[in-house]
Design a protein around this motif. Structure first.
Motif, PDB file in Angstrom:
ATOM      1  N   LYS A   1       0.832  -1.200   0.000  1.00 17.33           N
ATOM      2  CA  LYS A   1       0.000   0.000   0.000  1.00 17.33           C
ATOM      3  C   LYS A   1       0.864   1.246   0.000  1.00 17.33           C
ATOM      4  CE  LYS A   1      -3.729   2.284   2.546  1.00 17.33           C
ATOM      5  NZ  LYS A   1      -4.554   2.507   1.353  1.00 17.33           N
ATOM      6  N   ILE A   2       0.631   2.110  -0.953  1.00 15.83           N
ATOM      7  CA  ILE A   2       1.378   3.360  -1.053  1.00 15.83           C
ATOM      8  C   ILE A   2       0.709   4.413  -0.181  1.00 15.83           C
ATOM      9  CG2 ILE A   2       2.222   5.159  -2.606  1.00 15.83           C
ATOM     10  CD1 ILE A   2       3.515   2.425  -3.001  1.00 15.83           C
ATOM     11  N   THR A   3       1.491   5.068   0.648  1.00 15.12           N
ATOM     12  CA  THR A   3       0.969   6.096   1.547  1.00 15.12           C
ATOM     13  C   THR A   3       1.659   7.428   1.275  1.00 15.12           C
ATOM     14  OG1 THR A   3       2.648   5.658   3.254  1.00 15.12           O
ATOM     15  CG2 THR A   3       0.617   4.336   3.331  1.00 15.12           C
ATOM     16  N   VAL A   4       1.094   8.483   1.870  1.00 14.00           N
ATOM     17  CA  VAL A   4       1.715   9.808   1.764  1.00 14.00           C
ATOM     18  C   VAL A   4       3.141   9.770   2.311  1.00 14.00           C
ATOM     19  CG1 VAL A   4       1.658  12.166   2.659  1.00 14.00           C
ATOM     20  CG2 VAL A   4      -0.442  11.101   1.839  1.00 14.00           C
ATOM     21  N   ASP A   5       3.300   9.157   3.480  1.00 17.11           N
ATOM     22  CA  ASP A   5       4.624   9.099   4.103  1.00 17.11           C
ATOM     23  C   ASP A   5       5.618   8.317   3.243  1.00 17.11           C
ATOM     24  OD1 ASP A   5       3.790  10.605   6.230  1.00 17.11           O
ATOM     25  OD2 ASP A   5       3.438   8.896   7.565  1.00 17.11           O
ATOM     26  N   ALA A   6       5.135   7.259   2.586  1.00 19.94           N
ATOM     27  CA  ALA A   6       6.015   6.456   1.730  1.00 19.94           C
ATOM     28  C   ALA A   6       6.508   7.272   0.542  1.00 19.94           C
ATOM     29  CB  ALA A   6       5.286   5.210   1.246  1.00 19.94           C
ATOM     30  N   ILE A   7       5.623   8.058  -0.058  1.00 22.42           N
ATOM     31  CA  ILE A   7       6.008   8.889  -1.202  1.00 22.42           C
ATOM     32  C   ILE A   7       6.964   9.995  -0.759  1.00 22.42           C
ATOM     33  CG2 ILE A   7       5.171  10.496  -2.961  1.00 22.42           C
ATOM     34  CD1 ILE A   7       2.627   8.837  -3.139  1.00 22.42           C
ATOM     35  N   ILE A   8       6.666  10.613   0.376  1.00 21.82           N
ATOM     36  CA  ILE A   8       7.549  11.664   0.895  1.00 21.82           C
ATOM     37  C   ILE A   8       8.940  11.100   1.170  1.00 21.82           C
ATOM     38  CG2 ILE A   8       8.005  13.093   2.935  1.00 21.82           C
ATOM     39  CD1 ILE A   8       5.052  13.805   2.977  1.00 21.82           C
ATOM     40  N   GLY A   9       8.995   9.944   1.829  1.00 23.27           N
ATOM     41  CA  GLY A   9      10.283   9.325   2.121  1.00 23.27           C
ATOM     42  C   GLY A   9      11.046   8.974   0.857  1.00 23.27           C
ATOM     43  N   ALA A  10      10.322   8.440  -0.142  1.00 22.53           N
ATOM     44  CA  ALA A  10      10.956   8.073  -1.406  1.00 22.53           C
ATOM     45  C   ALA A  10      11.489   9.309  -2.127  1.00 22.53           C
ATOM     46  CB  ALA A  10       9.953   7.335  -2.294  1.00 22.53           C
ATOM     47  N   TYR A  11      10.732  10.411  -2.076  1.00 19.37           N
ATOM     48  CA  TYR A  11      11.163  11.643  -2.750  1.00 19.37           C
ATOM     49  C   TYR A  11      12.416  12.211  -2.088  1.00 19.37           C
ATOM     50  CZ  TYR A  11      11.310  16.450  -4.370  1.00 19.37           C
ATOM     51  OH  TYR A  11      11.732  17.642  -4.906  1.00 19.37           O
ATOM     52  N   MET A  12      12.412  12.265  -0.761  1.00 22.69           N
ATOM     53  CA  MET A  12      13.568  12.813  -0.055  1.00 22.69           C
ATOM     54  C   MET A  12      14.811  11.972  -0.322  1.00 22.69           C
ATOM     55  SD  MET A  12      11.642  13.902   3.509  1.00 22.69           S
ATOM     56  CE  MET A  12      13.073  14.611   4.320  1.00 22.69           C
TER      57      MET A  12
ATOM     58  N   GLN B   1       6.588  18.944  -2.528  1.00 16.86           N
ATOM     59  CA  GLN B   1       7.548  19.737  -1.760  1.00 16.86           C
ATOM     60  C   GLN B   1       6.856  20.534  -0.663  1.00 16.86           C
ATOM     61  OE1 GLN B   1       9.221  21.917  -5.062  1.00 16.86           O
ATOM     62  NE2 GLN B   1      11.040  20.609  -5.156  1.00 16.86           N
ATOM     63  N   LYS B   2       5.706  21.129  -0.971  1.00 18.99           N
ATOM     64  CA  LYS B   2       4.942  21.860   0.041  1.00 18.99           C
ATOM     65  C   LYS B   2       4.496  20.919   1.157  1.00 18.99           C
ATOM     66  CE  LYS B   2       3.011  25.292  -3.157  1.00 18.99           C
ATOM     67  NZ  LYS B   2       1.763  25.781  -3.788  1.00 18.99           N
ATOM     68  N   ALA B   3       4.066  19.721   0.763  1.00 17.06           N
ATOM     69  CA  ALA B   3       3.569  18.753   1.744  1.00 17.06           C
ATOM     70  C   ALA B   3       4.654  18.337   2.729  1.00 17.06           C
ATOM     71  CB  ALA B   3       3.000  17.525   1.025  1.00 17.06           C
ATOM     72  N   ILE B   4       5.895  18.292   2.269  1.00 16.83           N
ATOM     73  CA  ILE B   4       6.991  17.911   3.158  1.00 16.83           C
ATOM     74  C   ILE B   4       7.139  18.934   4.283  1.00 16.83           C
ATOM     75  CG2 ILE B   4       9.502  17.633   3.310  1.00 16.83           C
ATOM     76  CD1 ILE B   4       9.352  16.360   0.491  1.00 16.83           C
ATOM     77  N   TRP B   5       7.065  20.219   3.951  1.00 17.96           N
ATOM     78  CA  TRP B   5       7.151  21.264   4.974  1.00 17.96           C
ATOM     79  C   TRP B   5       5.945  21.211   5.899  1.00 17.96           C
ATOM     80  CZ3 TRP B   5      11.424  23.871   6.072  1.00 17.96           C
ATOM     81  CH2 TRP B   5      12.430  23.935   5.099  1.00 17.96           C
TER      82      TRP B   5
ATOM     83  N   MET C   1       9.955  30.471  -1.508  1.00 14.64           N
ATOM     84  CA  MET C   1       8.814  30.923  -0.723  1.00 14.64           C
ATOM     85  C   MET C   1       7.547  30.183  -1.121  1.00 14.64           C
ATOM     86  SD  MET C   1       9.794  33.073   1.563  1.00 14.64           S
ATOM     87  CE  MET C   1      11.190  31.955   1.661  1.00 14.64           C
ATOM     88  N   GLU C   2       7.472  29.771  -2.379  1.00 18.88           N
ATOM     89  CA  GLU C   2       6.303  29.033  -2.849  1.00 18.88           C
ATOM     90  C   GLU C   2       6.188  27.697  -2.128  1.00 18.88           C
ATOM     91  OE1 GLU C   2       2.840  28.293  -4.942  1.00 18.88           O
ATOM     92  OE2 GLU C   2       3.996  30.150  -4.790  1.00 18.88           O
ATOM     93  N   GLN C   3       7.288  26.988  -1.952  1.00 14.78           N
ATOM     94  CA  GLN C   3       7.202  25.697  -1.276  1.00 14.78           C
ATOM     95  C   GLN C   3       6.987  25.852   0.225  1.00 14.78           C
ATOM     96  OE1 GLN C   3      10.723  23.126  -0.718  1.00 14.78           O
ATOM     97  NE2 GLN C   3      11.924  24.669  -1.800  1.00 14.78           N
ATOM     98  N   LEU C   4       7.234  27.051   0.746  1.00 10.68           N
ATOM     99  CA  LEU C   4       7.017  27.314   2.165  1.00 10.68           C
ATOM    100  C   LEU C   4       5.648  27.945   2.443  1.00 10.68           C
ATOM    101  CD1 LEU C   4      10.497  28.825   3.162  1.00 10.68           C
ATOM    102  CD2 LEU C   4       9.698  26.488   3.524  1.00 10.68           C
ATOM    103  N   LYS C   5       4.832  28.088   1.399  1.00  6.01           N
ATOM    104  CA  LYS C   5       3.565  28.807   1.534  1.00  6.01           C
ATOM    105  C   LYS C   5       2.647  28.159   2.583  1.00  6.01           C
ATOM    106  CE  LYS C   5       1.742  30.567  -2.130  1.00  6.01           C
ATOM    107  NZ  LYS C   5       1.054  30.735  -3.441  1.00  6.01           N
ATOM    108  N   GLY C   6       2.507  26.843   2.524  1.00 13.61           N
ATOM    109  CA  GLY C   6       1.651  26.169   3.493  1.00 13.61           C
ATOM    110  C   GLY C   6       2.194  26.285   4.901  1.00 13.61           C
TER     111      GLY C   6
END
Length: 219
Positions: free
Chosen positions: A9-20, A58-62, A120-125
């Motif tokens: 099962k692919i999760t948000v955390d799995a995608i974030i970890g894979a991207y980083m 990228q925004k989601a990671i922050w 600044m765009e990736q830090l917007k959230g």
């Protein structure tokens, strides 16, 4: 025998970890979602269930850094009884501890693009989260003040907290002291100074506050 299918099962955390991991190993942002997904053995449609683009990821990671900070703070049973200054100190100390655990990624993503507007765009959230956190603090403080003359502007305070965060982020990025002890000192001094200013000095506008903060010497 039938071909094996990927049932993980692919999760948000799995995608974030894979991207980083991807950007640190390749030292480049993925050129396409297709290549990123193929390299990590999951389908494009699985990626798009959670994110519409690399920029959204990228925004989601922050945002995740912020959410994890809140979760850690929430485990402190004494936090609710802290003063607003101590709540702000706890937030910044915890947030930068999390950034330190992910320092290689943070330095990469903020140095990869020299365009400050894109950063600044990736830090917007994250900006909205920090401003909301600061607004809650100041409104909580105002609620116990009988006179409007002694109350503080939530808008001014929240913008000030964001400026303070950007100052501390840059300081932390440049900090080469052992265990980033100078950043800890900068956090303590800047938060103490800001609360002293807000308690004793009526600032006319956010620019005055920004100038005051950047004049401080935390070295």
């Amino acid at each position: 025998m039938p071909a094996k299918t990927n049932t993980k099962k692919i999760t948000v955390d799995a995608i974030i970890g894979a991207y980083m991991d991807y950007v640190l190993e390749h030292e480049v942002v993925p050129k396409s979602i297709y290549k990123f997904c193929k390299a990590n053995k999951f389908k494009e449609e699985e990626f798009y269930q959670f994110f519409g683009s690399v920029e959204g990821l990228q925004k989601a990671i922050w945002n995740t850094f912020y959410n994890n900070t809140e979760a850690l703070i929430g485990k402190n049973e004494d936090y609710a009884s802290f003063t607003n200054k101590d709540k702000m100190l706890t937030f910044f100390f915890t947030f930068f501890e999390l950034l330190t655990l992910n320092r290689s990624y943070v330095l990469f993503t903020l140095n990869e693009n020299k365009n400050m507007l894109k950063n600044m765009e990736q830090l917007k959230g994250l900006r909205q989260h920090i401003k909301s956190f600061a607004t809650d603090l100041i409104e909580e403080g105002n609620a116990v003040k009988s006179s409007k003359l002694t109350q503080h502007s939530p808008r001014l305070f929240s913008e000030g907290a964001w400026i303070q965060f950007l100052f501390l982020l840059k300081f932390w990025m440049d900090d080469s002291s052992p265990a980033f002890e100078k950043t800890d000192l900068a956090i303590e001094k800047s938060v103490t100074t800001i609360f002293d200013v807000f308690d004793n000095t009526p600032l006319e506008n956010i620019l005055d506050f920004g100038k005051f903060l950047y004049k401080e010497n935390f070295s």
